[in-house]
Write a protein that holds these residues in place. Structure first.
Motif, mmCIF file in Angstrom:
data_model
loop_
_atom_site.group_PDB
_atom_site.id
_atom_site.type_symbol
_atom_site.label_atom_id
_atom_site.label_comp_id
_atom_site.label_asym_id
_atom_site.label_seq_id
_atom_site.Cartn_x
_atom_site.Cartn_y
_atom_site.Cartn_z
ATOM 1 N N GLY A 83 2.575 -4.529 -0.461
ATOM 2 C CA GLY A 83 2.552 -4.196 -1.881
ATOM 3 C C GLY A 83 3.104 -2.805 -2.142
ATOM 4 N N TRP A 84 2.672 -1.836 -1.345
ATOM 5 C CA TRP A 84 3.151 -0.459 -1.524
ATOM 6 C C TRP A 84 4.657 -0.394 -1.307
ATOM 7 C CZ3 TRP A 84 -0.769 3.282 1.376
ATOM 8 C CH2 TRP A 84 -2.020 3.176 0.752
ATOM 9 N N ALA A 85 5.106 -1.009 -0.209
ATOM 10 C CA ALA A 85 6.545 -0.960 0.106
ATOM 11 C C ALA A 85 7.352 -1.563 -1.047
ATOM 12 C CB ALA A 85 6.823 -1.692 1.418
ATOM 13 N N ASP A 87 6.395 -1.874 -4.252
ATOM 14 C CA ASP A 87 6.253 -1.053 -5.459
ATOM 15 C C ASP A 87 7.171 0.175 -5.411
ATOM 16 O OD1 ASP A 87 4.353 -2.787 -6.348
ATOM 17 O OD2 ASP A 87 2.707 -1.359 -6.448
ATOM 18 N N LEU A 88 7.388 0.695 -4.201
ATOM 19 C CA LEU A 88 8.200 1.905 -4.053
ATOM 20 C C LEU A 88 9.657 1.587 -3.697
ATOM 21 C CD1 LEU A 88 5.320 3.169 -4.017
ATOM 22 C CD2 LEU A 88 6.121 4.724 -2.252
ATOM 23 N N GLY A 89 9.929 0.313 -3.434
ATOM 24 C CA GLY A 89 11.297 -0.077 -3.073
ATOM 25 C C GLY A 89 11.732 0.501 -1.737
ATOM 26 N N LEU A 122 1.283 10.871 4.515
ATOM 27 C CA LEU A 122 0.236 11.776 4.021
ATOM 28 C C LEU A 122 0.264 11.833 2.495
ATOM 29 C CD1 LEU A 122 0.626 14.673 6.639
ATOM 30 C CD2 LEU A 122 -0.628 12.514 6.830
ATOM 31 N N MET A 123 1.472 11.818 1.936
ATOM 32 C CA MET A 123 1.572 11.842 0.469
ATOM 33 C C MET A 123 1.044 10.533 -0.113
ATOM 34 S SD MET A 123 5.101 13.891 -0.371
ATOM 35 C CE MET A 123 6.249 13.110 0.754
ATOM 36 N N ALA A 124 1.315 9.442 0.573
ATOM 37 C CA ALA A 124 0.833 8.142 0.085
ATOM 38 C C ALA A 124 -0.695 8.113 0.064
ATOM 39 C CB ALA A 124 1.392 7.016 0.956
ATOM 40 N N ARG A 125 -1.322 8.783 1.051
ATOM 41 C CA ARG A 125 -2.790 8.851 1.050
ATOM 42 C C ARG A 125 -3.290 9.551 -0.214
ATOM 43 N NH1 ARG A 125 -3.394 10.189 7.032
ATOM 44 N NH2 ARG A 125 -4.117 8.220 7.939
ATOM 45 N N ILE A 126 -2.633 10.667 -0.561
ATOM 46 C CA ILE A 126 -3.029 11.411 -1.766
ATOM 47 C C ILE A 126 -2.828 10.538 -3.001
ATOM 48 C CG2 ILE A 126 -2.544 13.448 -3.178
ATOM 49 C CD1 ILE A 126 -1.517 14.814 -0.576
ATOM 50 N N MET A 127 -1.672 9.851 -3.028
ATOM 51 C CA MET A 127 -1.366 8.976 -4.159
ATOM 52 C C MET A 127 -2.418 7.886 -4.300
ATOM 53 S SD MET A 127 1.535 9.322 -5.934
ATOM 54 C CE MET A 127 1.955 11.030 -6.113
ATOM 55 N N TYR A 128 -2.845 7.324 -3.170
ATOM 56 C CA TYR A 128 -3.838 6.257 -3.218
ATOM 57 C C TYR A 128 -5.160 6.787 -3.776
ATOM 58 C CZ TYR A 128 -7.297 2.842 -1.765
ATOM 59 O OH TYR A 128 -8.341 1.950 -1.763
ATOM 60 N N GLN A 129 -5.538 8.019 -3.341
ATOM 61 C CA GLN A 129 -6.783 8.611 -3.851
ATOM 62 C C GLN A 129 -6.691 8.876 -5.347
ATOM 63 O OE1 GLN A 129 -6.701 11.686 -0.703
ATOM 64 N NE2 GLN A 129 -8.867 11.211 -0.420
ATOM 65 N N MET A 130 -5.498 9.341 -5.775
ATOM 66 C CA MET A 130 -5.279 9.570 -7.201
ATOM 67 C C MET A 130 -5.429 8.254 -7.966
ATOM 68 S SD MET A 130 -1.743 10.680 -9.132
ATOM 69 C CE MET A 130 -1.003 9.086 -8.786
ATOM 70 N N LEU A 131 -4.792 7.201 -7.424
ATOM 71 C CA LEU A 131 -4.816 5.895 -8.077
ATOM 72 C C LEU A 131 -6.242 5.374 -8.223
ATOM 73 C CD1 LEU A 131 -2.749 3.540 -8.933
ATOM 74 C CD2 LEU A 131 -3.323 2.565 -6.726
ATOM 75 N N GLU A 132 -7.017 5.496 -7.150
ATOM 76 C CA GLU A 132 -8.394 4.992 -7.191
ATOM 77 C C GLU A 132 -9.236 5.789 -8.176
ATOM 78 O OE1 GLU A 132 -9.772 2.105 -5.512
ATOM 79 O OE2 GLU A 132 -7.592 1.942 -5.706
ATOM 80 N N PRO A 154 -3.052 -4.110 -14.388
ATOM 81 C CA PRO A 154 -3.772 -3.139 -13.552
ATOM 82 C C PRO A 154 -2.867 -1.980 -13.163
ATOM 83 C CG PRO A 154 -3.208 -5.103 -12.293
ATOM 84 C CD PRO A 154 -2.846 -5.386 -13.712
ATOM 85 N N LEU A 155 -3.473 -0.821 -12.990
ATOM 86 C CA LEU A 155 -2.719 0.351 -12.538
ATOM 87 C C LEU A 155 -2.417 0.202 -11.052
ATOM 88 C CD1 LEU A 155 -1.613 3.168 -13.261
ATOM 89 C CD2 LEU A 155 -3.851 4.105 -12.658
ATOM 90 N N THR A 156 -1.142 0.226 -10.699
ATOM 91 C CA THR A 156 -0.712 0.113 -9.302
ATOM 92 C C THR A 156 0.295 1.222 -9.010
ATOM 93 O OG1 THR A 156 1.217 -1.269 -9.783
ATOM 94 C CG2 THR A 156 -0.890 -2.413 -9.420
ATOM 95 N N CYS A 157 0.700 1.319 -7.758
ATOM 96 C CA CYS A 157 1.768 2.258 -7.403
ATOM 97 C C CYS A 157 3.012 1.938 -8.225
ATOM 98 C CB CYS A 157 2.123 2.158 -5.925
ATOM 99 S SG CYS A 157 0.732 2.175 -4.789
ATOM 100 N N LEU A 165 11.188 5.387 -4.689
ATOM 101 C CA LEU A 165 10.345 6.308 -3.919
ATOM 102 C C LEU A 165 9.938 7.488 -4.791
ATOM 103 C CD1 LEU A 165 9.045 7.142 -1.257
ATOM 104 C CD2 LEU A 165 11.248 8.089 -0.540
ATOM 105 N N ASP A 166 10.903 8.009 -5.559
ATOM 106 C CA ASP A 166 10.596 9.053 -6.534
ATOM 107 C C ASP A 166 10.613 8.418 -7.919
ATOM 108 O OD1 ASP A 166 10.190 11.608 -5.290
ATOM 109 O OD2 ASP A 166 12.278 11.502 -4.625
ATOM 110 N N PRO A 167 9.485 8.450 -8.640
ATOM 111 C CA PRO A 167 9.477 7.848 -9.973
ATOM 112 C C PRO A 167 10.594 8.445 -10.832
ATOM 113 C CG PRO A 167 7.259 8.534 -9.350
ATOM 114 C CD PRO A 167 8.198 9.073 -8.312
#
Ligand code: HEC
Ligand code: HEC
Length: 190
Positions: A83-85, A87-89, A122-132, A154-157, A165-167
């Motif tokens: 899903g992450w891959a 969502d980020l292409g 490591l950035m994805a971990r931060i992003m996941y915490q932000m998302l949650e 629902p809010l997703t990546c 990769l960069d919004p």
């Protein structure tokens, strides 16, 4: 009679040998075209079959989860990752390092998914915490008030990343001027 008999025997043996040789040669010739593609197919088969129907042990239990629930199975982690891959292409190796010491049968190094070597992980971990946190502390509160509407997506990546990769920066199209100017929405004025 004996010499003739012997000659006949030799003849028959020779004939039989010749026939046998001819038959097997013909069989070889016949089976050759059919069997020629087989080695190639056999070489490709384990690859293709292996990708489509991996045995469960291909998804080992995760060993280095720091933000995802630690009781996730290997298959559940895999599903989230896909899903992450998407969502980020990107592909898995955008966030995951390869293990240069662990070379697979295709001659390429295998991924070391547990490694924390790449900044993207490591950035994805931060992003996941932000998302949650967003979902729990903010989206849920708004959704609670927003009773008149259908539940929003629902809010997703992907809500922000949309396959990048960069919004991408959002620029409102020119034909839609900024809303909320006085007079534009008279109903809003009390
Ligand atoms: C946007 C970055 C990103 C992408 C893309 C990504 N991953 Fe991950 N992956 C992570 C993060 C972050 C973790 C660690 C999560 C945690 O700490 O709870 C992780 C953990 C894992 C784990 C668990 C490793 C362990 O033993 O702890 C596996 C397996 C995994 N990813 C597989 C994949 C696969 C397969 C793909 C491609 C389909 C993929 N990942 C794509 C960021 C990513
Ligand atoms: C609320 C919007 C939003 C959501 C949701 C979001 N991101 Fe991000 N993400 C951003 C923004 C904005 C940046 C760019 C930060 C920067 O580098 O300036 C970013 C950057 C990243 C990067 C670094 C990209 C790079 O250039 O290397 C990764 C990796 C990433 N996000 C992964 C994720 C993952 C995985 C999720 C879901 C678990 C996620 N993001 C959810 C907004 C979001």
């Amino acid at each position: 009679m004996k010499p003739i008999s012997l000659a006949w025997h030799v003849c028959i043996v020779l004939l039989a040998t010749a026939l046998f040789a001819a038959t097997s040669a013909a069989q070889d010739a016949q089976s050759a075209p059919a069997s020629t593609p087989s080695p190639a197919a056999a070489q490709g088969a384990p690859e293709a079959g292996g990708q489509n129907q991996r045995p469960p042990h291909a998804f080992p239990a995760p060993t280095n989860l720091k933000v995802l629930p630690k009781d996730l199975t290997g298959a559940q982690v895999r599903e989230i990752m896909q899903g992450w891959a998407g969502d980020l292409g990107v592909h898995c190796d955008t966030c995951h390092a390869v293990d240069t010491k662990n070379v697979g049968p295709n001659g390429r190094p295998r991924m070391d998914f547990a490694s924390d070597e790449k900044d993207e992980k490591l950035m994805a971990r931060i992003m996941y915490q932000m998302l949650e946190a967003d979902k729990k502390d903010y989206v849920a509160r708004v959704a609670e008030m927003d009773k008149m509407d259908e539940p929003a997506a629902p809010l997703t990546c992907g809500t922000c990343h949309r396959g990048h990769l960069d919004p991408e920066k959002y620029t409102p199209p020119a034909e839609h001027p900024p809303q909320g100017a006085p007079g534009a929405m008279p109903g809003m004025q009390h």
